[in-house]
Design a protein around this motif. Structure first.
Motif, PDB file in Angstrom:
ATOM      1  N   ASP B 166     -16.073  -4.152  -2.724  1.00 51.44           N
ATOM      2  CA  ASP B 166     -16.264  -5.459  -3.360  1.00 51.44           C
ATOM      3  C   ASP B 166     -14.938  -5.933  -3.972  1.00 51.44           C
ATOM      4  OD1 ASP B 166     -16.109  -4.647  -6.205  1.00 51.44           O
ATOM      5  OD2 ASP B 166     -17.922  -3.534  -5.696  1.00 51.44           O
ATOM      6  N   ALA B 167     -14.889  -7.211  -4.301  1.00 49.49           N
ATOM      7  CA  ALA B 167     -13.618  -7.859  -4.638  1.00 49.49           C
ATOM      8  C   ALA B 167     -12.877  -7.155  -5.768  1.00 49.49           C
ATOM      9  CB  ALA B 167     -13.871  -9.314  -4.991  1.00 49.49           C
ATOM     10  N   ALA B 168     -13.597  -6.797  -6.848  1.00 52.12           N
ATOM     11  CA  ALA B 168     -12.934  -6.200  -8.010  1.00 52.12           C
ATOM     12  C   ALA B 168     -12.322  -4.852  -7.641  1.00 52.12           C
ATOM     13  CB  ALA B 168     -13.946  -6.031  -9.141  1.00 52.12           C
ATOM     14  N   LEU B 169     -13.109  -4.046  -6.919  1.00 58.89           N
ATOM     15  CA  LEU B 169     -12.643  -2.716  -6.537  1.00 58.89           C
ATOM     16  C   LEU B 169     -11.471  -2.820  -5.576  1.00 58.89           C
ATOM     17  CD1 LEU B 169     -13.350   0.131  -7.156  1.00 58.89           C
ATOM     18  CD2 LEU B 169     -14.948   0.157  -5.250  1.00 58.89           C
ATOM     19  N   ARG B 170     -11.506  -3.886  -4.756  1.00 59.77           N
ATOM     20  CA  ARG B 170     -10.447  -4.072  -3.776  1.00 59.77           C
ATOM     21  C   ARG B 170      -9.099  -4.273  -4.484  1.00 59.77           C
ATOM     22  NH1 ARG B 170     -13.180  -7.191   0.070  1.00 59.77           N
ATOM     23  NH2 ARG B 170     -12.587  -9.119  -0.927  1.00 59.77           N
ATOM     24  N   VAL B 171      -9.120  -5.108  -5.512  1.00 58.55           N
ATOM     25  CA  VAL B 171      -7.883  -5.372  -6.263  1.00 58.55           C
ATOM     26  C   VAL B 171      -7.393  -4.086  -6.912  1.00 58.55           C
ATOM     27  CG1 VAL B 171      -6.922  -6.622  -8.215  1.00 58.55           C
ATOM     28  CG2 VAL B 171      -8.463  -7.785  -6.626  1.00 58.55           C
ATOM     29  N   HIS B 172      -8.342  -3.320  -7.441  1.00 62.00           N
ATOM     30  CA  HIS B 172      -8.001  -2.074  -8.110  1.00 62.00           C
ATOM     31  C   HIS B 172      -7.401  -1.071  -7.117  1.00 62.00           C
ATOM     32  CE1 HIS B 172      -8.330   1.255 -10.878  1.00 62.00           C
ATOM     33  NE2 HIS B 172      -8.962   1.948  -9.944  1.00 62.00           N
ATOM     34  N   MET B 173      -8.066  -0.908  -5.956  1.00 60.17           N
ATOM     35  CA  MET B 173      -7.602   0.070  -4.969  1.00 60.17           C
ATOM     36  C   MET B 173      -6.266  -0.348  -4.366  1.00 60.17           C
ATOM     37  SD  MET B 173      -9.574   2.637  -4.954  1.00 60.17           S
ATOM     38  CE  MET B 173      -9.073   3.580  -3.519  1.00 60.17           C
ATOM     39  N   ARG B 174      -6.068  -1.661  -4.274  1.00 57.23           N
ATOM     40  CA  ARG B 174      -4.802  -2.192  -3.770  1.00 57.23           C
ATOM     41  C   ARG B 174      -3.641  -1.621  -4.575  1.00 57.23           C
ATOM     42  NH1 ARG B 174      -5.702  -8.390  -3.302  1.00 57.23           N
ATOM     43  NH2 ARG B 174      -4.518  -8.657  -5.208  1.00 57.23           N
ATOM     44  N   ALA B 175      -3.777  -1.737  -5.903  1.00 60.43           N
ATOM     45  CA  ALA B 175      -2.724  -1.228  -6.784  1.00 60.43           C
ATOM     46  C   ALA B 175      -2.619   0.285  -6.672  1.00 60.43           C
ATOM     47  CB  ALA B 175      -3.030  -1.625  -8.225  1.00 60.43           C
ATOM     48  N   ALA B 186       5.964   8.214   1.047  1.00 59.73           N
ATOM     49  CA  ALA B 186       5.674   8.375   2.476  1.00 59.73           C
ATOM     50  C   ALA B 186       5.794   7.038   3.192  1.00 59.73           C
ATOM     51  CB  ALA B 186       4.281   8.926   2.655  1.00 59.73           C
ATOM     52  N   THR B 187       5.936   7.094   4.497  1.00 60.03           N
ATOM     53  CA  THR B 187       5.953   5.896   5.312  1.00 60.03           C
ATOM     54  C   THR B 187       4.509   5.462   5.556  1.00 60.03           C
ATOM     55  OG1 THR B 187       7.835   6.915   6.389  1.00 60.03           O
ATOM     56  CG2 THR B 187       6.902   4.943   7.434  1.00 60.03           C
ATOM     57  N   SER B 188       4.217   4.175   5.382  1.00 57.21           N
ATOM     58  CA  SER B 188       2.848   3.708   5.565  1.00 57.21           C
ATOM     59  C   SER B 188       2.819   2.465   6.433  1.00 57.21           C
ATOM     60  CB  SER B 188       2.199   3.368   4.222  1.00 57.21           C
ATOM     61  OG  SER B 188       2.217   4.479   3.364  1.00 57.21           O
ATOM     62  N   VAL B 189       1.845   2.419   7.313  1.00 55.11           N
ATOM     63  CA  VAL B 189       1.589   1.208   8.095  1.00 55.11           C
ATOM     64  C   VAL B 189       0.182   0.765   7.761  1.00 55.11           C
ATOM     65  CG1 VAL B 189       1.551   0.150  10.371  1.00 55.11           C
ATOM     66  CG2 VAL B 189       3.046   2.110   9.942  1.00 55.11           C
ATOM     67  N   TYR B 190       0.048  -0.471   7.341  1.00 54.52           N
ATOM     68  CA  TYR B 190      -1.199  -0.927   6.751  1.00 54.52           C
ATOM     69  C   TYR B 190      -1.666  -2.181   7.488  1.00 54.52           C
ATOM     70  CZ  TYR B 190      -4.318  -2.115   2.843  1.00 54.52           C
ATOM     71  OH  TYR B 190      -5.396  -2.385   2.062  1.00 54.52           O
ATOM     72  N   VAL B 191      -2.835  -2.107   8.107  1.00 51.82           N
ATOM     73  CA  VAL B 191      -3.363  -3.262   8.828  1.00 51.82           C
ATOM     74  C   VAL B 191      -4.319  -4.025   7.934  1.00 51.82           C
ATOM     75  CG1 VAL B 191      -5.014  -3.901  10.629  1.00 51.82           C
ATOM     76  CG2 VAL B 191      -3.112  -2.403  11.180  1.00 51.82           C
ATOM     77  N   THR B 192      -4.174  -5.317   7.879  1.00 50.99           N
ATOM     78  CA  THR B 192      -5.104  -6.137   7.098  1.00 50.99           C
ATOM     79  C   THR B 192      -5.143  -7.546   7.673  1.00 50.99           C
ATOM     80  OG1 THR B 192      -5.573  -7.042   4.914  1.00 50.99           O
ATOM     81  CG2 THR B 192      -3.258  -6.682   5.449  1.00 50.99           C
ATOM     82  N   HIS B 193      -6.269  -8.225   7.451  1.00 53.93           N
ATOM     83  CA  HIS B 193      -6.320  -9.637   7.839  1.00 53.93           C
ATOM     84  C   HIS B 193      -6.072 -10.505   6.615  1.00 53.93           C
ATOM     85  CE1 HIS B 193     -10.422  -8.692   6.511  1.00 53.93           C
ATOM     86  NE2 HIS B 193     -10.337  -9.878   5.962  1.00 53.93           N
ATOM     87  N   ASP B 194      -5.940  -9.815   5.462  1.00 56.28           N
ATOM     88  CA  ASP B 194      -5.839 -10.536   4.196  1.00 56.28           C
ATOM     89  C   ASP B 194      -4.365 -10.638   3.823  1.00 56.28           C
ATOM     90  OD1 ASP B 194      -5.802 -11.344   1.605  1.00 56.28           O
ATOM     91  OD2 ASP B 194      -7.269  -9.894   0.877  1.00 56.28           O
ATOM     92  N   GLN B 195      -3.820 -11.847   3.912  1.00 56.21           N
ATOM     93  CA  GLN B 195      -2.385 -11.978   3.689  1.00 56.21           C
ATOM     94  C   GLN B 195      -1.993 -11.668   2.243  1.00 56.21           C
ATOM     95  OE1 GLN B 195      -0.775 -14.744   2.041  1.00 56.21           O
ATOM     96  NE2 GLN B 195      -2.652 -15.817   1.498  1.00 56.21           N
ATOM     97  N   ILE B 196      -2.935 -11.824   1.304  1.00 55.89           N
ATOM     98  CA  ILE B 196      -2.614 -11.475  -0.088  1.00 55.89           C
ATOM     99  C   ILE B 196      -2.387  -9.976  -0.203  1.00 55.89           C
ATOM    100  CG2 ILE B 196      -3.470 -11.466  -2.471  1.00 55.89           C
ATOM    101  CD1 ILE B 196      -4.121 -14.157  -2.146  1.00 55.89           C
ATOM    102  N   GLU B 197      -3.269  -9.204   0.458  1.00 60.00           N
ATOM    103  CA  GLU B 197      -3.101  -7.761   0.476  1.00 60.00           C
ATOM    104  C   GLU B 197      -1.734  -7.407   1.047  1.00 60.00           C
ATOM    105  OE1 GLU B 197      -7.326  -6.184   1.169  1.00 60.00           O
ATOM    106  OE2 GLU B 197      -6.083  -4.965   2.494  1.00 60.00           O
ATOM    107  N   ALA B 198      -1.400  -8.043   2.158  1.00 57.49           N
ATOM    108  CA  ALA B 198      -0.115  -7.751   2.806  1.00 57.49           C
ATOM    109  C   ALA B 198       1.043  -8.100   1.880  1.00 57.49           C
ATOM    110  CB  ALA B 198      -0.008  -8.528   4.113  1.00 57.49           C
TER     111      ALA B 198
END
Lengths: 300, 357
Positions: B166-175, B186-198
């Motif tokens: 859900d939205a709140a948890l998403r913001v939290h996990m993002r950080a 580490a090197t990370s490659v992250y796929v998302t459709h959400d440009q804010i996340e990117a």
């Protein structure tokens, strides 16, 4: 009157009726025969007393009689072999074919459907077909084998005491594989593809994936298929009737067929009942395992 | 310089469908790269080809200097976090975390130490003996992360890992993911459709469309200097406004195709009379800025009020979105202005390439 119909339609009346129908069915067609069979195993039953409840009780005499029969041990051993080999072979072949149909290739669902054709045929018809295939003098199998130069003399698949039981086991395996395959296919289809992918990323080889992902996640289905396989194999009567009638000299006889012979050919009905009772005890134990394994499925 | 992950001219076909087109990408050790784009753009396919779960039709993939183009996933030493988490449902959290170590037949003591460490990092202590079905979405997410971290892989691959939260948890996990990345280096490659996340998580953003890389660079470079109309419209929220226009006679301003034909100055020089598409970010249309030039006087259509800002949609054709940090009344007129350097000019034809420098 209106009140009565309302209770009937919306209230407990209708519920009671529905439960009653199901319960009545079970009592008349399952519980009563079981109890009646149990009762007969302690009585001296012959053709004249068959219709009467008032028969002499003989205590454990019927059981003692069965246990002292010289054919008991060979037939028990035949039954163990029949059930054991059939279930193991049906399961492994069914599992292998189910995994094969998990692969993506053209017409695979269509072909899988065709596999069921053998399963929907009546067992007696299957028995008749197999008796032609396995016949000693003019059978299809002997013909094919001798044309290929694999055998010199005909093998008497159904009348040679050394091979008769295995011929029936072979036919029974053929009969049971589609059922195993379909049930296991359903289980395999329920394992998400990405779990396999995660395991692949975690470094599991194909074989490791089978033993650490597929097999444990199929636990419930395997439990169900094994228990049902044991029960169905113990019910297998038609193939014996169509192929060997338990012969020659009891070399392909098993409990379920022996019970029928005692009760309906020798008219030693009490003795036939004893075998049924023993088999019911065993099937109840297997059914318990089945219920346990499906309960695990519901929890997860 | 060797890169941790290097893709060279990757092409991928599904039958006749060209899913990835000449994708080249170089990811240095320790970088956090986001692959972003609309659904069906090939970002997940690209990630799966890096993982080895999908083969490539043409091109070359190197991981830490080694050509892995034809290797199986388990030979690439990468860890992946799936959108569905893909936890092993028949194993406890502890078994899930240690699966890869057990496959490698590590010593029991070593595995125990590792699992304690991971449980502490991911906050899973106390949950180790639970089954995945007994966990909440956020906890499952942590198990999926922990399962990746415990392996100490060459790189982490994330396939839209937050989209089931859900939205709140998403913001939290993002950080939290970003913090974890900084900590592990580490090197990370992250796929998302959400440009804010990117934008918020990545050091380097790769924008994909129809199997092709449209633009890649630091998040703010993409925001400040989108290479074409697609990237301009995709990066930034709310999305950029586009208005057609024609470069005026002085070559330094553009006449907009709006009522009143307003003329706005832009930075740089273009040939007079050139047809262009002008991009104006909603947050660059400033309300009440003391600017003499580049003013627009717009009728207010609809207003969305979030408290902190008002999102005003002008009653014009085409509509313009204005992100105003002030409260705006319905039905009034609103005066906005925009700095010349915030005008983006794109070609009207073809790919809509950026025109001003």
């Amino acid at each position: 009157m209106l009140k009565f119909t309302n209770t009937f339609r919306d209230g407990v009346g209708f519920d009671t009726l529905l439960v009653g129908i199901a319960l009545g069915y079970l009592v008349v067609f399952s519980a009563f025969p079981l109890a009646y069979n149990l009762l007969m195993s302690f009585q001296d039953v012959d053709l004249f007393s068959l219709t009467s409840f008032d028969r002499p009780f003989v205590g454990w005499d019927n059981y003692r009689e069965i246990l002292s029969r010289p054919e008991l041990l060979p037939i028990l051993w035949n039954t163990v072999k029949f059930v054991g080999i059939s279930v193991i072979a049906q399961l492994s072949l069914g599992f292998a074919i189910a995994m094969f149909f998990q692969l993506d290739f053209p017409f695979n669902t269509w072909l899988r459907g065709l596999f069921l054709a053998g399963w929907i045929m009546p067992a007696l018809v299957v028995g008749a077909v197999w008796s032609w295939v396995l016949a000693g003098d003019f059978g299809v199998l002997n013909h094919v084998l001798s044309e290929l130069g694999l055998i010199r003399a005909n093998i008497f698949w159904l009348s040679d005491p050394d091979v008769a039981l295995y011929s029936i086991i072979f036919a029974n395996i053929w009969l049971g594989v589609p059922f195993n395959m379909i049930l296991l296919s359903v289980g395999l289809a329920g394992i998400p593809e990405d779990v396999y992918e995660a395991a692949e990323m975690d470094g599991a080889t194909r074989i490791q994936r089978f033993f650490t992902i597929t097999l444990p996640m199929m636990r419930a289905q395997l439990g169900a298929v094994i228990s049902l396989g044991v029960i169905f194999t113990l019910q297998q009567f038609d193939l014996f009737a169509a192929l060997t009638q338990g012969g020659p000299a009891n070399s392909s006889n098993v409990f379920q067929y022996w019970s029928w012979q005692l009760a309906f050919q020798n008219y030693e009905i009490g003795l036939g009942s004893v075998i049924s009772v023993l088999m019911i005890g065993f099937v109840i134990a297997v059914a318990f395992v089945y219920v346990r394994s499906t309960r695990y499925e519901q929890e997860s | 310089m060797t890169f941790q992950i290097e893709l060279d001219q990757i092409n991928k076909y599904y039958g006749a469908y060209h899913a990835l087109r000449d994708v080249s990408l170089q990811i240095p050790q320790g970088q956090f790269v986001a692959l972003v784009g609309p659904s069906g753009c090939g970002k997940s396919t690209l990630l799966r080809t890096i993982a080895g779960l999908e083969g490539i039709s043409d091109g070359r993939i190197e991981i830490a200097g080694r050509d892995v183009s034809t290797l199986a996933p388990r030979e690439r030493d990468l860890a992946m976090v799936f959108q569905s988490y893909a936890l092993y449902p028949h194993m406890t959290v502890r078994k899930n975390l240690t699966y890869s170590l057990r496959l490698k037949r590590r010593k029991a003591g070593e595995i125990d130490t590792a699992v304690e460490e991971i449980a502490r990092i991911t906050g899973l202590d106390g949950l180790l003996d639970r089954y995945p079905r007994e966990l909440s979405g956020g906890q499952r997410q942590r198990v999926a992360m922990g399962r990746a971290i415990i392996r100490d892989p060459k790189a982490f691959l994330f396939d839209e890992p937050l989209s089931n939260l859900d939205a709140a948890l998403r913001v939290h996990m993002r950080a939290e993911i970003r913090k974890l990345h900084n900590r592990l280096g580490a090197t990370s490659v992250y796929v998302t459709h959400d440009q804010i996340e990117a934008m918020t998580m990545a050091d380097h953003v790769v924008v994909l469309r129809a199997g092709r890389i449209e633009q890649q660079g630091a998040p703010l470079d993409l925001y400040d200097r989108p290479a074409n109309r697609f990237v301009a419209g995709f990066i930034g929220s709310p999305a950029m406004n586009f208005v057609d226009g024609v470069v005026a006679g002085d070559g330094r301003s553009v006449q907009l195709d709006l009522a009143g034909a307003p003329v706005l100055r832009f930075a740089g020089q273009r040939p007079a009379g050139e047809p262009v598409c002008v991009g104006l970010r909603p947050e660059h249309l400033e309300v009440g800025a003391g600017r003499d030039i580049n003013r627009l006087d717009l009728p207010v259509g609809m207003v969305e009020r979030t408290g902190a800002a008002s999102y005003v949609v002008s009653d014009t054709t085409p509509e313009l979105m204005i992100a105003a940090p002030v409260r705006v009344a319905d039905g009034a007129r609103i005066a906005v202005s925009i700095a010349p350097e915030n005008l983006h000019l794109f070609a009207r034809a073809g790919e809509g390439l950026r025109l001003n420098t």
